[in-house]
Write a protein that holds these residues in place. Structure first.
Motif, short mmCIF file in Angstrom:
data_model
loop_
_atom_site.label_atom_id
_atom_site.label_comp_id
_atom_site.label_asym_id
_atom_site.label_seq_id
_atom_site.Cartn_x
_atom_site.Cartn_y
_atom_site.Cartn_z
N ARG A 281 0.83 -1.20 0.00
CA ARG A 281 0.00 0.00 0.00
C ARG A 281 0.87 1.25 0.00
O ARG A 281 1.98 1.24 0.52
CB ARG A 281 -0.87 0.03 1.26
CG ARG A 281 -2.01 -0.96 1.25
CD ARG A 281 -2.92 -0.71 2.46
NE ARG A 281 -2.24 -1.05 3.70
CZ ARG A 281 -2.36 -2.21 4.32
NH1 ARG A 281 -3.13 -3.16 3.82
NH2 ARG A 281 -1.71 -2.44 5.45
N ARG A 282 0.31 2.33 -0.54
CA ARG A 282 0.96 3.62 -0.44
C ARG A 282 0.91 4.07 1.02
O ARG A 282 -0.16 4.07 1.64
CB ARG A 282 0.22 4.63 -1.34
CG ARG A 282 0.65 6.07 -1.16
CD ARG A 282 1.95 6.40 -1.85
NE ARG A 282 1.78 6.45 -3.31
CZ ARG A 282 2.78 6.72 -4.15
NH1 ARG A 282 4.01 6.96 -3.70
NH2 ARG A 282 2.56 6.74 -5.44
N CYS A 283 2.06 4.43 1.58
CA CYS A 283 2.09 4.91 2.97
C CYS A 283 1.43 6.28 3.07
O CYS A 283 1.41 7.05 2.11
CB CYS A 283 3.52 5.05 3.45
SG CYS A 283 4.44 3.52 3.52
N SER B 219 6.98 1.82 16.38
CA SER B 219 7.83 0.72 15.91
C SER B 219 7.15 -0.08 14.81
O SER B 219 7.78 -0.78 14.05
CB SER B 219 8.21 -0.18 17.08
OG SER B 219 7.03 -0.70 17.65
N ARG B 220 5.83 0.03 14.73
CA ARG B 220 5.13 -0.68 13.66
C ARG B 220 5.27 0.11 12.37
O ARG B 220 4.69 1.17 12.19
CB ARG B 220 3.65 -0.87 13.99
CG ARG B 220 3.02 -1.95 13.12
CD ARG B 220 1.51 -1.88 13.02
NE ARG B 220 1.04 -2.83 12.00
CZ ARG B 220 1.18 -2.65 10.70
NH1 ARG B 220 1.80 -1.61 10.23
NH2 ARG B 220 0.71 -3.56 9.83
N SER B 221 6.04 -0.44 11.45
CA SER B 221 6.29 0.24 10.19
C SER B 221 5.03 0.22 9.33
O SER B 221 4.29 -0.77 9.34
CB SER B 221 7.44 -0.46 9.48
OG SER B 221 7.53 -0.01 8.16
N PRO B 222 4.76 1.31 8.59
CA PRO B 222 3.55 1.34 7.76
C PRO B 222 3.54 0.28 6.65
O PRO B 222 2.49 -0.14 6.21
CB PRO B 222 3.57 2.74 7.14
CG PRO B 222 4.58 3.52 7.91
CD PRO B 222 5.51 2.56 8.53
N THR B 223 4.71 -0.14 6.20
CA THR B 223 4.75 -1.17 5.14
C THR B 223 5.47 -2.39 5.68
O THR B 223 6.54 -2.29 6.25
CB THR B 223 5.51 -0.68 3.91
OG1 THR B 223 6.70 -0.01 4.33
CG2 THR B 223 4.67 0.23 3.06
N ARG B 224 4.89 -3.54 5.51
CA ARG B 224 5.52 -4.79 5.97
C ARG B 224 5.36 -5.82 4.88
O ARG B 224 4.33 -6.47 4.79
CB ARG B 224 4.83 -5.33 7.21
CG ARG B 224 4.70 -4.35 8.35
CD ARG B 224 4.52 -5.09 9.66
NE ARG B 224 5.26 -4.40 10.68
CZ ARG B 224 5.60 -4.93 11.85
NH1 ARG B 224 5.30 -6.15 12.13
NH2 ARG B 224 6.27 -4.23 12.72
N GLU B 225 6.41 -6.01 4.11
CA GLU B 225 6.29 -6.91 2.97
C GLU B 225 5.87 -8.32 3.37
O GLU B 225 5.00 -8.93 2.78
CB GLU B 225 7.62 -6.98 2.21
CG GLU B 225 7.57 -7.88 1.00
CD GLU B 225 8.85 -7.77 0.20
OE1 GLU B 225 9.69 -8.67 0.31
OE2 GLU B 225 9.00 -6.79 -0.54
#
Lengths: 270, 270
Positions: free
Chosen positions: A243-245, A260-266
Motif C-alpha cells: 500500500r501507499r504509505c 515501531s510498527r512500520s507502515p509497510t511490511r512486505e
C-alpha cells in the motif's frame, strides 16, 4: 496510442494539525497516488524563473512516472536516448565524482543472457518470500526481453579514491547513481517513454558477463521503451502487493517519533 | 532578488560517431553544464501527453538544479514544504517499500548540534584528503546554520523484512531514498528554492542525536531555503575541485570498454 493518465484530482492543503496534542508530527495532506496540483498562483513568484505552468509540469511528470514492466518492442530514436543520458548526467553527485556509467545492451544474445540472470534471481526471490511465493510469481516483474532499449547503470571502479562526502558514508556514490537514474526516468516519462528498474540479478555475475572491471558494480538493469499504456497507479499497488504509505507517518519533527510498527511490511502485509 | 540563470545554449545533436572504428562507444554531444534544449517539435508526438513546453521545462529544471551552500535565512512557507515532501513521496521504491523517512529539524538547539557534527566531520575529511586539505578547507561545503529549513532524510528500520528486489541487492533501499531526495531537489529548484545535500557526518552519531531507532540510518542532511542566487555551474566545478566528465566516456555498448584511467580522480585531479 492511448496513454492512461491519472485523473487530475484537486487536493486541499489542510492546515497543519497535531496528533496526540504533540508538536512533533507534521500533518501532511494528499497522501495517495494522485498528482498534487500546484496552487494556481505561483507560490514564490519572483524567486523562481520557472512559471507556474513549468512547476505544474514537473509535478505532473513525477506523479505520472511508473515502474513499467509492459513494453512495445519499437526501438528508441537515437537522439531520444541521447537526451535521456544527458538528463542522467545532469544529476548531482557527491564531491562531483560523477560515478555513473551506462552500458547499452544492443546485442540480442547479450540481452538474452541478461534476461537469464534476471530469471534465475526471480525464482530465488520467490523462494525467499516463502508464504508470498505464489503471489510474487503471478506478478510481472521485468520487461527485459520486450523493451526497446536495455541499459545497465553501474558504479565506476576506483571509488575509494574519493573521500569528499564519503569518508563516513561511502555509499553516497550509489545515491548519486540513483539520482542520475531518477533524472533519466523522469525525462523518459515526460517524453512518453516507459522505464522499469530491475534489481533482480546477482551483481557479481552480471559484472563478469558485461566484462566490467573489479571494483565496478552494476546497480540497475533499466528497461526503456514505448509502452501500451502507463499504469494509472504503481503496479505493485494495483496488484495489492503493498500500500501507499500515509506521508504523515513518514515525516517527523526534531527527532524520531514513528511507532515501531512500520507502515509497510512486505512479509506480513498480505 | 536576482536569480542567476544559466544561458540557454542551443546544442546541436550530432549524428552518432564511432571512435577508433569500433561500434562499442556511443558518441554523445552536449557534455557540459549547459541545458540541453529539446528540439522544437515534440520527439514522440502522440506518445506523450506532455507538451514540448512541459518537456523543455523538465530539462531546464534539471540543468538549473544546484547543490547549494549559500542561503538566505527566510523560513519556508508550510504549504511549500508540504509540496516538496509530497514530491519526494512520489519517488519510485524497490518493491514499493517506501523506505524514506524525514525529520524536520526545527529546534534551534538541535540544529546547532547537527551543525557541530557536520563541522567535526568536515575537519576529519580535510585531514583525510591530505594534499588537498587546504583546498578543501577553502570551500564552503554546507549551509546548515543559515538555511531556512533543515531536513534529515533517513532509511527506516526493519528493512531486512523486504526481499523483493533486494535479496542480492540490499542497498536498493538507499537507492530509493536517493530518488526521493532527487524528486524533492528538482521540485525545490522549480519553485525557486535551493537545496544542498550534506553527507559530512557520522551516521551513527546523528542517529543517536535524533533518537532514531536501531536499524534506521540517516542518509542526508538537507539544507533548504531561499538563496541569494543559484550558481551558474556546479560550485565544485567553478572552484576547480573537479571537472564535468565527457558523457561519451561514461556510456558503452554491450560490455565495458572504458579505459582504466577514470575521467575523475579526486586525489590527483588538482
Amino acid at each position: 496510442m492511448k496513454s492512461l493518465t491519472p485523473k487530475a484530482v484537486s487536493v486541499k492543503f489542510a492546515p497543519s494539525q497535531d496528533r496526540n496534542g504533540a508538536d512533533h508530527t507534521a500533518a501532511i495532506p494528499c497522501n495517495d497516488w494522485r498528482p498534487c496540483r500546484v496552487p494556481r498562483k505561483p507560490p514564490v513568484g519572483p524567486m523562481s524563473e520557472f512559471t507556474a505552468k513549468d512547476i505544474d509540469a514537473l509535478y505532473r511528470v513525477m506523479a505520472a512516472r511508473r515502474d513499467m514492466r509492459h513494453f512495445l518492442p519499437d526501438p528508441l530514436d537515437e537522439a531520444l536516448v541521447t537526451r535521456l543520458l544527458q538528463a542522467a548526467h545532469l544529476a548531482p553527485s557527491v564531491g562531483f565524482m560523477q560515478p555513473w556509467r551506462f552500458i547499452r545492451v544492443r546485442d540480442r544474445a547479450m540481452r538474452e543472457r541478461v534476461h537469464a540472470l534476471v530469471e534465475t534471481e526471480r525464482l530465488a526471490t520467490a523462494r525467499a518470500l516463502q508464504e508470498r511465493e505464489d503471489e510474487f510469481m503471478r506478478l510481472k516483474v521485468e520487461g527485459v526481453r520486450e523493451c526497446g532499449e536495455l541499459l545497465v547503470a553501474a558504479l565506476m571502479p576506483g571509488r575509494e579514491r574519493f573521500v569528499f562526502g564519503r569518508r563516513t558514508m561511502p555509499e553516497m556514490d550509489l545515491a548519486s547513481v540513483a539520482c542520475a537514474i531518477q533524472n533519466l526516468w523522469l525525462a523518459a516519462r515526460a517524453e512518453g517513454i516507459g522505464m522499469g528498474w530491475v534489481s533482480l540479478f546477482d551483481p557479481e555475475t552480471l559484472r563478469v558477463l558485461l566484462r566490467m572491471p573489479e571494483g565496478s558494480r552494476p546497480v540497475a538493469v533499466l528497461c526503456l521503451g514505448r509502452v501500451p499504456a502507463f499504469y494509472p497507479r504503481p503496479m505493485l499497488e494495483e496488484q495489492h502487493w503493498a500500500r501507499r504509505c500515509d506521508l504523515n507517518e513518514l515525516v517527523m519533527t526534531d527527532y524520531w517519533t514513528e511507532s515501531s510498527r512500520s507502515p509497510t511490511r512486505e512479509s506480513t502485509d498480505t
